[in-house]
Design a protein around this motif. Structure first.
Motif, PDB file in Angstrom:
ATOM      1  N   ALA A 248     -13.538  16.157   7.740  1.00 49.32           N
ATOM      2  CA  ALA A 248     -13.231  16.884   8.880  1.00 49.32           C
ATOM      3  C   ALA A 248     -11.330  16.970   8.608  1.00 49.32           C
ATOM      4  CB  ALA A 248     -13.318  16.176  10.304  1.00 49.32           C
ATOM      5  N   HIS A 249     -11.049  15.541   8.242  1.00 55.50           N
ATOM      6  CA  HIS A 249      -9.597  15.466   7.877  1.00 55.50           C
ATOM      7  C   HIS A 249      -9.045  16.609   6.968  1.00 55.50           C
ATOM      8  CE1 HIS A 249      -5.971  13.522   7.261  1.00 55.50           C
ATOM      9  NE2 HIS A 249      -6.033  13.655   6.211  1.00 55.50           N
ATOM     10  N   VAL A 250      -9.801  16.694   5.778  1.00 55.70           N
ATOM     11  CA  VAL A 250      -9.466  17.814   4.861  1.00 55.70           C
ATOM     12  C   VAL A 250      -9.412  19.118   5.389  1.00 55.70           C
ATOM     13  CG1 VAL A 250     -10.126  18.577   2.583  1.00 55.70           C
ATOM     14  CG2 VAL A 250     -10.424  16.338   3.090  1.00 55.70           C
TER      15      VAL A 250
ATOM     16  N   ALA B 140     -11.773  -1.070   2.475  1.00 59.95           N
ATOM     17  CA  ALA B 140     -10.582  -0.365   2.603  1.00 59.95           C
ATOM     18  C   ALA B 140     -10.405   1.167   2.898  1.00 59.95           C
ATOM     19  CB  ALA B 140      -9.700  -0.740   1.019  1.00 59.95           C
ATOM     20  N   LEU B 141     -11.636   1.942   2.425  1.00 53.29           N
ATOM     21  CA  LEU B 141     -11.427   3.219   2.918  1.00 53.29           C
ATOM     22  C   LEU B 141     -11.851   3.206   4.050  1.00 53.29           C
ATOM     23  CD1 LEU B 141     -13.199   5.795   0.581  1.00 53.29           C
ATOM     24  CD2 LEU B 141     -13.387   5.919   3.009  1.00 53.29           C
ATOM     25  N   TYR B 142     -12.835   2.533   4.629  1.00 52.22           N
ATOM     26  CA  TYR B 142     -13.088   2.603   6.028  1.00 52.22           C
ATOM     27  C   TYR B 142     -11.916   2.242   7.124  1.00 52.22           C
ATOM     28  CZ  TYR B 142     -18.112   3.233   5.423  1.00 52.22           C
ATOM     29  OH  TYR B 142     -19.200   3.841   4.874  1.00 52.22           O
ATOM     30  N   ARG B 143     -10.735   1.618   6.566  1.00 54.44           N
ATOM     31  CA  ARG B 143      -9.596   1.388   7.270  1.00 54.44           C
ATOM     32  C   ARG B 143      -9.020   2.783   7.927  1.00 54.44           C
ATOM     33  NH1 ARG B 143      -8.740  -3.584   4.408  1.00 54.44           N
ATOM     34  NH2 ARG B 143      -7.403  -2.308   2.692  1.00 54.44           N
ATOM     35  N   HIS B 144      -9.318   3.748   7.074  1.00 52.31           N
ATOM     36  CA  HIS B 144      -8.646   5.023   7.139  1.00 52.31           C
ATOM     37  C   HIS B 144      -9.458   5.972   7.778  1.00 52.31           C
ATOM     38  CE1 HIS B 144      -5.145   3.962   5.060  1.00 52.31           C
ATOM     39  NE2 HIS B 144      -5.841   3.331   4.220  1.00 52.31           N
ATOM     40  N   PHE B 145     -10.972   5.884   7.739  1.00 56.42           N
ATOM     41  CA  PHE B 145     -11.747   6.966   7.958  1.00 56.42           C
ATOM     42  C   PHE B 145     -13.159   6.249   8.537  1.00 56.42           C
ATOM     43  CE2 PHE B 145      -9.257   9.266   4.543  1.00 56.42           C
ATOM     44  CZ  PHE B 145      -8.899  10.256   5.485  1.00 56.42           C
ATOM     45  N   ALA B 146     -13.515   6.730   9.698  1.00 53.69           N
ATOM     46  CA  ALA B 146     -14.797   5.993  10.177  1.00 53.69           C
ATOM     47  C   ALA B 146     -16.268   6.420   9.173  1.00 53.69           C
ATOM     48  CB  ALA B 146     -15.162   6.695  11.536  1.00 53.69           C
ATOM     49  N   ASP B 147     -16.162   7.292   8.589  1.00 57.71           N
ATOM     50  CA  ASP B 147     -17.227   7.514   7.693  1.00 57.71           C
ATOM     51  C   ASP B 147     -16.961   9.121   7.017  1.00 57.71           C
ATOM     52  OD1 ASP B 147     -17.496   9.910   9.563  1.00 57.71           O
ATOM     53  OD2 ASP B 147     -19.177   9.077  10.601  1.00 57.71           O
ATOM     54  N   LYS B 148     -18.122   9.551   6.007  1.00 62.76           N
ATOM     55  CA  LYS B 148     -17.600  10.694   5.184  1.00 62.76           C
ATOM     56  C   LYS B 148     -17.493  11.936   6.024  1.00 62.76           C
ATOM     57  CE  LYS B 148     -21.255  12.143   2.985  1.00 62.76           C
ATOM     58  NZ  LYS B 148     -22.375  12.589   1.925  1.00 62.76           N
ATOM     59  N   GLN B 149     -17.982  12.128   6.950  1.00 66.66           N
ATOM     60  CA  GLN B 149     -17.757  13.167   7.710  1.00 66.66           C
ATOM     61  C   GLN B 149     -16.292  13.308   8.401  1.00 66.66           C
ATOM     62  OE1 GLN B 149     -19.902  13.800  11.777  1.00 66.66           O
ATOM     63  NE2 GLN B 149     -21.157  15.463  10.644  1.00 66.66           N
ATOM     64  N   ALA B 150     -15.783  12.119   8.873  1.00 69.59           N
ATOM     65  CA  ALA B 150     -14.538  12.190   9.084  1.00 69.59           C
ATOM     66  C   ALA B 150     -13.608  12.517   7.968  1.00 69.59           C
ATOM     67  CB  ALA B 150     -14.250  10.536   9.709  1.00 69.59           C
ATOM     68  N   ILE B 151     -13.865  12.149   6.842  1.00 70.78           N
ATOM     69  CA  ILE B 151     -12.926  12.474   5.774  1.00 70.78           C
ATOM     70  C   ILE B 151     -12.865  14.269   5.562  1.00 70.78           C
ATOM     71  CG2 ILE B 151     -12.467  12.367   3.298  1.00 70.78           C
ATOM     72  CD1 ILE B 151     -13.916   9.661   3.277  1.00 70.78           C
TER      73      ILE B 151
ATOM     74  N   LEU C  10     -19.910  19.397   9.480  1.00 67.19           N
ATOM     75  CA  LEU C  10     -18.785  18.835  10.197  1.00 67.19           C
ATOM     76  C   LEU C  10     -19.718  18.707  11.635  1.00 67.19           C
ATOM     77  CD1 LEU C  10     -15.571  20.761  10.062  1.00 67.19           C
ATOM     78  CD2 LEU C  10     -16.071  18.481   9.036  1.00 67.19           C
ATOM     79  N   SER C  11     -19.320  17.418  12.359  1.00 66.94           N
ATOM     80  CA  SER C  11     -19.858  17.349  13.809  1.00 66.94           C
ATOM     81  C   SER C  11     -19.630  18.539  14.533  1.00 66.94           C
ATOM     82  CB  SER C  11     -19.369  16.297  14.314  1.00 66.94           C
ATOM     83  OG  SER C  11     -18.032  16.282  14.911  1.00 66.94           O
TER      84      SER C  11
ATOM     85  N   ARG D 222       0.814  -1.205  -0.044  1.00 65.29           N
ATOM     86  CA  ARG D 222      -0.096  -0.170  -0.064  1.00 65.29           C
ATOM     87  C   ARG D 222       1.029   1.505   0.136  1.00 65.29           C
ATOM     88  NH1 ARG D 222      -2.716  -2.179   4.771  1.00 65.29           N
ATOM     89  NH2 ARG D 222      -4.313  -3.678   4.083  1.00 65.29           N
ATOM     90  N   PRO D 223       0.355   2.194  -0.695  1.00 67.63           N
ATOM     91  CA  PRO D 223       1.298   3.669  -0.543  1.00 67.63           C
ATOM     92  C   PRO D 223       1.157   3.994   0.871  1.00 67.63           C
ATOM     93  CG  PRO D 223      -0.460   3.433  -2.441  1.00 67.63           C
ATOM     94  CD  PRO D 223      -0.874   2.425  -1.722  1.00 67.63           C
ATOM     95  N   ARG D 224       2.145   4.633   1.255  1.00 70.21           N
ATOM     96  CA  ARG D 224       2.256   5.101   2.537  1.00 70.21           C
ATOM     97  C   ARG D 224       1.697   6.390   2.861  1.00 70.21           C
ATOM     98  NH1 ARG D 224       8.684   6.018   3.680  1.00 70.21           N
ATOM     99  NH2 ARG D 224       7.898   6.610   5.593  1.00 70.21           N
ATOM    100  N   ASP D 225       1.253   6.931   1.820  1.00 69.59           N
ATOM    101  CA  ASP D 225       0.225   8.265   1.941  1.00 69.59           C
ATOM    102  C   ASP D 225      -1.027   7.803   1.408  1.00 69.59           C
ATOM    103  OD1 ASP D 225       0.930   8.026  -0.522  1.00 69.59           O
ATOM    104  OD2 ASP D 225       1.291   9.966  -1.066  1.00 69.59           O
ATOM    105  N   ARG D 226      -1.607   6.602   1.718  1.00 72.12           N
ATOM    106  CA  ARG D 226      -3.060   6.191   1.383  1.00 72.12           C
ATOM    107  C   ARG D 226      -4.128   7.214   1.976  1.00 72.12           C
ATOM    108  NH1 ARG D 226      -4.954   4.186  -3.057  1.00 72.12           N
ATOM    109  NH2 ARG D 226      -3.811   2.085  -3.096  1.00 72.12           N
ATOM    110  N   LYS D 227      -3.970   7.656   3.106  1.00 75.49           N
ATOM    111  CA  LYS D 227      -4.808   8.344   3.762  1.00 75.49           C
ATOM    112  C   LYS D 227      -5.108   9.666   3.249  1.00 75.49           C
ATOM    113  CE  LYS D 227      -6.593   9.641   8.488  1.00 75.49           C
ATOM    114  NZ  LYS D 227      -6.456   9.516   9.741  1.00 75.49           N
ATOM    115  N   ALA D 228      -3.840  10.202   2.735  1.00 76.41           N
ATOM    116  CA  ALA D 228      -3.804  11.781   2.398  1.00 76.41           C
ATOM    117  C   ALA D 228      -4.476  11.479   0.859  1.00 76.41           C
ATOM    118  CB  ALA D 228      -2.359  12.169   2.063  1.00 76.41           C
TER     119      ALA D 228
END
Length: 404
Positions: A67-69, A54-65, A124-125, A15-21
């Motif tokens: 928030a991260h951005v 695979a996406l849920y391994r990095h983010f709990a839900d769409k709102q979390a994505i 956002l929450s 996996r790419p090291r920056d997959r979350k980004a």
């Protein structure tokens, strides 16, 4: 040979090291293109070439994505600020100039992050919204401290106001689609933000006859239909179009939800009516200016007064209309035309005062100026200033580059 090949074919892909980004970047692009509520987890996963699990391994839900951005974008602004202001080899004025240059480049190169901060942070929450406010305060605090080093006559509140206004200059990159060469655009952003930071704030609310006429053109109504429009505008501003129901609007206006349908067939129709009322108020202000202004310079100051009065009592729905998928293409096109014509009037007057500006450049300066008003009048921590409208009028005139 066959055994060796089979073993190689089964070797797991790294996996790419920056997959979350990477996933966050894909999601940000989709949110900007379609709007947060029109994008699902499966859409993001498909665009990124991964599965939903695979996406849920990095983010709990769409709102979390989201928030991260947004929070990562603010963190980058804070880090950029620190890098520019921690350069001890440069005097304070050069540090601030370096900061403005870096922020101008960021705002042009990463419009998607700024756009999500502007339009989607209400999704956002509550916890993440509080964190956005906290980190934004840290950012403005750093700017304010640097500005007061340059201008020791400013108190903290005045410095905060000018810093919020300067931040809005960079945020204006998200509200229009005009394009010019990047180098020229960043120069315009830097020049406008620098001028704003060096504004001498108004000490009295004295207005010219043209400005008074423009302010008086902003009217209020008391019919049931207008009460619903006012209630809807406030709710759309606070929560966003998708998180407001007709029942919410009716309750805010003091009637039952089903009764709202006697006046408007849908929530989209209410949004359109609210946006059209803003357009009408702005047009009344423009006409008042045309009747009384003796010069282009005076006309622009009249338009500034009219715009502040209108936006102080309205949500920024004209610009936000592009984020509302429920509007028909015809309605969206009509609101865009109205906004384009209004900006064109400002641009025409501005180029008469500053003839060296090209049409596209003039339009961008106008958008920078209007965005300052849109943001400042809706920033809660600034709302208590007793002379805010006069101060904002001064800042906007400086942003346009009008002679004193």
């Amino acid at each position: 040979m066959e055994t060796v090949n089979t073993a190689k074919s089964r070797r797991p892909t790294r996996r790419p090291r920056d997959r979350k980004a990477q996933l966050a970047a894909v999601a940000a692009e989709l949110f900007c293109a379609r709007g947060y509520h029109e994008v699902g987890i499966t859409d993001i996963a498909a665009a990124a070439g991964v599965t939903g699990p695979a996406l849920y391994r990095h983010f709990a839900d769409k709102q979390a994505i989201l928030a991260h951005v947004v929070l990562s974008g603010i963190d980058e602004l804070i880090a950029t600020t620190q890098r520019a202001l921690d350069d001890a080899d440069k005097p304070a004025p050069e540090q601030v100039d370096a900061l403005l240059a870096r922020l101008a480049t960021m705002s042009v190169d990463h419009r998607d992050v700024a756009s999500l901060w502007r339009w989607e942070r209400r999704n956002l929450s509550p916890e993440h919204q509080r964190e956005v406010r906290r980190r934004s305060s840290v950012l403005i605090g750093s700017w304010s401290a640097a500005l007061r080093t340059l201008r020791p006559e400013l108190d903290e509140r005045d410095a905060d106001l000018l810093c919020w206004a300067a931040l809005s200059v960079f945020g204006s990159t998200t509200v229009h689609s005009t394009r010019i060469a990047k180098r020229r655009y960043t120069k315009l952003l830097i020049a406008c933000a620098r001028a704003v930071l060096h504004t001498t704030l108004a000490t009295s609310p004295g207005l010219t006859a043209t400005q008074e006429a423009a302010r008086e053109s902003v009217f209020s109504r008391t019919t049931r239909k207008d009460e619903l429009i006012t209630a809807a505008s406030t709710l759309f501003q606070d929560r966003g179009f998708h998180d407001v129901s007709m029942e919410d609007i009716g309750s805010a206006a003091g009637i039952s939800g089903p009764s709202v349908y006697r006046h408007f067939p849908s929530k989209a129709a209410l949004f359109m009516a609210a946006a059209q009322r803003i357009a009408q108020q702005l047009e009344f202000g423009r006409l008042a200016v045309v009747r009384t202004a003796a010069s282009e310079h005076e006309a622009l100051r009249g338009l500034i007064a009219s715009y502040i009065e209108t936006m102080a009592g309205s949500a920024d729905l004209m610009t936000a209309s592009s984020q509302v998928s429920a509007l028909s293409e015809a309605d969206r096109a009509e609101l865009k035309r109205v906004q384009r014509d209004y900006v064109a009037e400002w641009t025409h007057l501005l180029r008469a005062v500053r003839p060296t500006l090209g049409v596209a450049e003039g339009r961008m300066v106008v958008h920078m100026t209007l965005t300052i008003a849109n943001d400042v009048v809706h920033t809660g921590r600034l709302a208590g200033r007793p002379n805010l409208h006069a101060e904002l009028g001064t800042i906007m005139a400086v942003a346009l580059g009008l002679p004193r």
